[in-house]
Design a protein around this motif. Structure first.
Motif, short mmCIF file in Angstrom:
data_model
loop_
_atom_site.label_atom_id
_atom_site.label_comp_id
_atom_site.label_asym_id
_atom_site.label_seq_id
_atom_site.Cartn_x
_atom_site.Cartn_y
_atom_site.Cartn_z
N TYR A 194 0.81 -1.23 0.15
CA TYR A 194 -0.05 0.05 0.01
C TYR A 194 1.03 1.21 -0.01
O TYR A 194 1.76 1.19 0.87
CB TYR A 194 -0.93 -0.01 1.27
N GLU A 195 0.57 2.16 -0.96
CA GLU A 195 1.11 3.35 -1.06
C GLU A 195 0.50 4.27 0.33
O GLU A 195 -0.42 4.67 -0.13
CB GLU A 195 1.19 4.16 -2.26
N SER A 196 1.44 4.60 1.18
CA SER A 196 0.85 5.54 2.40
C SER A 196 1.79 6.83 2.30
O SER A 196 3.04 6.79 2.34
CB SER A 196 0.83 4.80 3.58
N GLU A 197 0.93 7.65 2.44
CA GLU A 197 1.65 8.97 2.49
C GLU A 197 1.64 9.32 3.97
O GLU A 197 0.77 9.47 4.59
CB GLU A 197 0.90 9.86 1.71
N VAL A 198 2.87 9.62 4.47
CA VAL A 198 2.95 9.99 5.91
C VAL A 198 2.79 11.48 5.96
O VAL A 198 3.62 12.25 5.29
CB VAL A 198 4.66 9.55 6.33
N LYS A 199 1.74 11.79 6.87
CA LYS A 199 1.51 13.29 6.88
C LYS A 199 1.87 13.71 8.43
O LYS A 199 1.72 12.87 9.25
CB LYS A 199 0.21 13.64 6.70
N PRO A 200 2.63 14.82 8.33
CA PRO A 200 2.83 15.23 9.96
C PRO A 200 1.72 15.63 10.38
O PRO A 200 0.86 16.31 9.86
CB PRO A 200 3.71 16.25 9.62
N CYS A 201 1.70 15.17 11.73
CA CYS A 201 0.52 15.68 12.91
C CYS A 201 0.68 16.75 12.89
O CYS A 201 1.67 17.43 13.65
CB CYS A 201 0.65 14.63 13.92
N VAL A 202 -0.19 17.85 12.69
CA VAL A 202 -0.36 19.44 13.07
C VAL A 202 -1.54 19.53 13.56
O VAL A 202 -2.62 19.17 13.28
CB VAL A 202 -0.01 20.21 11.77
N SER A 203 -1.50 20.48 14.70
CA SER A 203 -2.82 20.71 15.50
C SER A 203 -3.65 21.90 14.34
O SER A 203 -3.05 22.61 13.54
CB SER A 203 -2.48 21.80 16.81
N SER A 204 -4.70 21.79 14.64
CA SER A 204 -5.82 22.28 13.86
C SER A 204 -5.99 23.92 14.62
O SER A 204 -6.60 24.86 14.26
CB SER A 204 -7.15 21.89 13.79
N LYS A 205 -5.32 24.13 15.86
CA LYS A 205 -5.25 25.57 16.54
C LYS A 205 -4.45 26.37 16.06
O LYS A 205 -3.59 26.05 15.30
CB LYS A 205 -4.98 25.22 18.08
N SER A 206 -5.11 27.66 16.17
CA SER A 206 -4.11 28.82 15.41
C SER A 206 -3.15 29.47 16.27
O SER A 206 -3.32 29.38 17.85
CB SER A 206 -5.07 30.03 15.20
N LYS A 207 -1.63 29.45 16.16
CA LYS A 207 -0.68 30.12 16.79
C LYS A 207 -1.04 31.65 17.36
O LYS A 207 -0.66 31.81 18.44
CB LYS A 207 0.70 29.88 16.25
N VAL A 208 -1.63 32.20 16.37
CA VAL A 208 -1.97 33.68 16.60
C VAL A 208 -3.03 33.63 17.68
O VAL A 208 -2.87 34.44 18.58
CB VAL A 208 -2.37 34.56 15.51
#
Length: 122
Positions: A10-24
Motif C-alpha cells: 500500500y502506498e501510504s503517504e506519511v503526513k505530519p501531525c499538526v494541530s488545527s489550533k491557531s498560533k496567533v
C-alpha cells in the motif's frame, strides 16, 4: 504448483501531525488571558489551565496581605515603608506574568503544542 504468498503493498503517504489550533489565537490568549489559563484550555491542556488559575490565585492571595502590611508599616513609619511597595509590586507582577509571556512567545514562534503533542504551526 508452487506455494506463494501474495504481498500487497500500500502506498501510504506519511503526513505530519499538526494541530488545527491557531498560533496567533494561542499567543493572544496567552498575552491577555494567560494568567487564567485560557490559552491552555484552548489547546486542550486542562491541567495546565487549572495550574495557571491556582498560580494566579496564589499570587493574588500573597499580594493582598503584603499590601496590607506595607500600608500598616507606612502609617507607622511615616511613609518610609512606602518605598518597599514598588519593588514588592514589581516582583509580584513579574511572578504572575512570567509563564503567560513565555507561552505567548512559544505560540508565536511555533514551539507550542496542543494536548496531543501536535505542534501549532498555522
Amino acid at each position: 504448483m508452487a506455494d506463494f504468498q501474495e504481498y500487497v503493498e500500500y502506498e501510504s503517504e506519511v503526513k505530519p501531525c499538526v494541530s488545527s489550533k491557531s498560533k496567533v489565537a494561542t499567543g493572544l490568549l496567552a498575552i491577555f488571558l494567560g494568567n487564567w489559563g485560557v490559552d491552555q484550555f484552548y489547546l486542550g491542556k486542562v491541567g495546565g489551565g487549572i495550574a495557571s488559575i491556582c498560580i494566579t490565585l496564589g499570587v493574588m492571595l500573597m499580594a493582598f496581605p503584603v499590601g496590607i502590611a506595607v500600608g500598616i508599616l507606612t502609617l507607622l513609619t511615616g511613609g518610609l515603608a512606602a518605598l518597599l511597595a514598588v519593588p514588592i509590586g514589581i516582583v509580584v507582577g513579574l511572578a504572575a506574568w512570567v509563564w503567560p509571556v513565555i507561552r505567548a512567545i512559544q505560540a508565536f514562534t511555533g514551539k507550542a503544542k496542543d494536548a496531543n503533542g501536535n505542534p501549532i504551526l498555522n
